[in-house]
Enzyme design. Sequence first.
Site: not given
Length: 719
Positions: A35-37, A105, A41
């Site tokens: 996931n990309h937050v 994403e 990252d």
Amino acid sequence: MLLGFFRLLFKGLYRVRLTGDTQALYQQKVLITPNHVSFLDGILLALFLPVRPVFAVYTSISQRWFMRALTPIIDFVPLDPTKPMSIKHLVRLIEQGRPVVIFPEGRISVSGSLMKIYDGAAFVAAKSQATIVPLRIDGAELTPFSRLKGLVKRRLFPRIQLHLLPPTHLPMPEAPRARDRRKIAGEMLHQIMMEARMAVRPRETLYESLLAAQDRFGARKPCVEDINFQPDTYRKLLTKTLFVARILEKYSQRGEKIGLMLPNAGISAAVIFGAIARGRIPAMMNYTAGVKGLSSAIAAAEINTIFTSRTFLDKGKLWHLPEQLTQVRWVFLEDLKGDITLADKLWIFGHLLAPRLAQVKQQPEDAAMILFTSGSEGNPKGVVHSHKSLLANVEQIKTIADFTANDRFMSALPLFHSFGLTVGLLTPLFTGAEVFLYPSPLHYRVVPELVYDRNCTVLFGTSTFLANYARFANPYDFYRLRYVVAGAEKLQESTKQLWQDKFGLRILEGYGVTECAPVVSINVPMAAKVGTVGRILPGMDARLLAMPGIEQGGRLQLKGPNIMKGYLRVENPGVLEAPAAENQHGEKEAGWYDTGDIVTFDEQGYVRIQGRAKRFAKIAGEMISLEMVEQVALGASPDKMHATAIKQDASKGEALVLFTTDNELTREALLRYARQHGVPELAVPRDIRWLKQLPVLGSGKPDYVTLKNMVDEAETTHE
């Protein structure tokens, strides 16, 4: 050397921890899908993964100065989604044995939830037949390098965890066109990413989740408001919770099931969490069930004490309940303030400084709350939910819907209703959104006005309630709404059209049952299909049990983390009946729950509800859905209420009885509508009975038990 320095630096600052099986990363063909937050990252993965992967980076980003500065520690290739050669280059890298990282994403999350998943990453996985290793990054979204400014309480150096999930594979979908194969592969990868989020959810109790929300969103963040129009912050809610927790100890024992008969109000939330913190099990009493229904609930759950409010009983005209239900002790919240001592105040103050110490020892699998079924098909049953099952459903909702701390929920469904509890209280509290608790969904003029006045963005209710809100609302009342969700009964086409025409809003229909905490499936903006109730939530398994006489679909059975611990029945008070369902071979399987609903799945996984298994009539050898009969009546008379029951028939086995509030509805009108819409004549009742008002339950659904009794009494009298 440089890599080691940065690894030590990040380890010290962020206390980075890598969990999961790293062996999958050493397989011949590997695609890592995190996931990309945050902007950290890529650096985190480059520093802490035990392999040196190649990162796929969009061309526009790869040309920036900071990417060039990172080349000593990060290998990357430019990715241009408009050029097929970029995808082919990634496939070749994987086939050559280089682990590849693609952020499916394609951008940093601006909601905290999963964003849109691009098909390219899925197509690379399917084309190369790589082992997919899902990876969850938790904690980096709290840094200043995320895009959640204003949505979470940021901190310079939060703890960061990298979770490696079990590896999986994504086969190349079968479809005639490449575009279709890419789309299907993208949906499959989206499911993998959602399952990954569910797999690493925290193991917490409800009280611990409240504390975690305060920590994540800030103690001063408003979270609950009611008709007193004085919003409670997380800190204020916690203070009230500790006050209640201390007082409840004087009236109950640890492990005791205590009844709560309270309106939708901020104090109700405090009572729920206060009871849970001290090891009591709140049983949410349905005050619309009447004396008989409440007596059954009290007996089934072995309740000795009910906590309520004098003001609530006054305004709801409910004093007949304590007067008649004398088998329990009634405790009024207004009387508790006088019980507080100096020692209690010191206890509350001390635990405000260390709130985790206020919770007695509990496990997520322990019983947390008891809800009661509506009693639409018999005596109400106590449905025991654990902390785990309720929080799993909240996490499932958060996984598919992009609720944020900027949202404001309007919650008018009562908290004794599972929909009202989970969606109307727990979900906003644990996503940082503010919720306005209103005591009655029946105030059709007031609710729209409050939605407008409080700038609400999320509204949910039954089809009946939503239809009435639309009738009385000004066209501008709902200008801020992002989500309008219908559940608990079938969404009528007329209601859907009214909302679209008057407000330009699409109602998203969902499906749930109390035993599943309650949401099972729901349409969301990212995945919606007209005429369905959405897809089964991530983390759940579903199967269909074939039913004699029903050609399409079958009886829906479910298994997952949000399934109840079991039933409490009045026939066997206090004894927990764990969920189990018969499979196709007639064998009982523990952990599975039989919904009793007949459904179909389409090729994309969307669910269509056909009706209740108990709500089918066998007429002249044909299975007729009573839901379909009611839809015919509603089509012929859209502004009235209709409900169907069954009676015995000497010639055809069973016959239909239609109850309606339309005294002008005729069989000819029903036949005309049925023929126009391809409904068989067997589904058109001959016995039509007019009622000035249909008996309904507190949820707004027809009271089928009462209607069936009316049919039986009439048949007995006739004989």
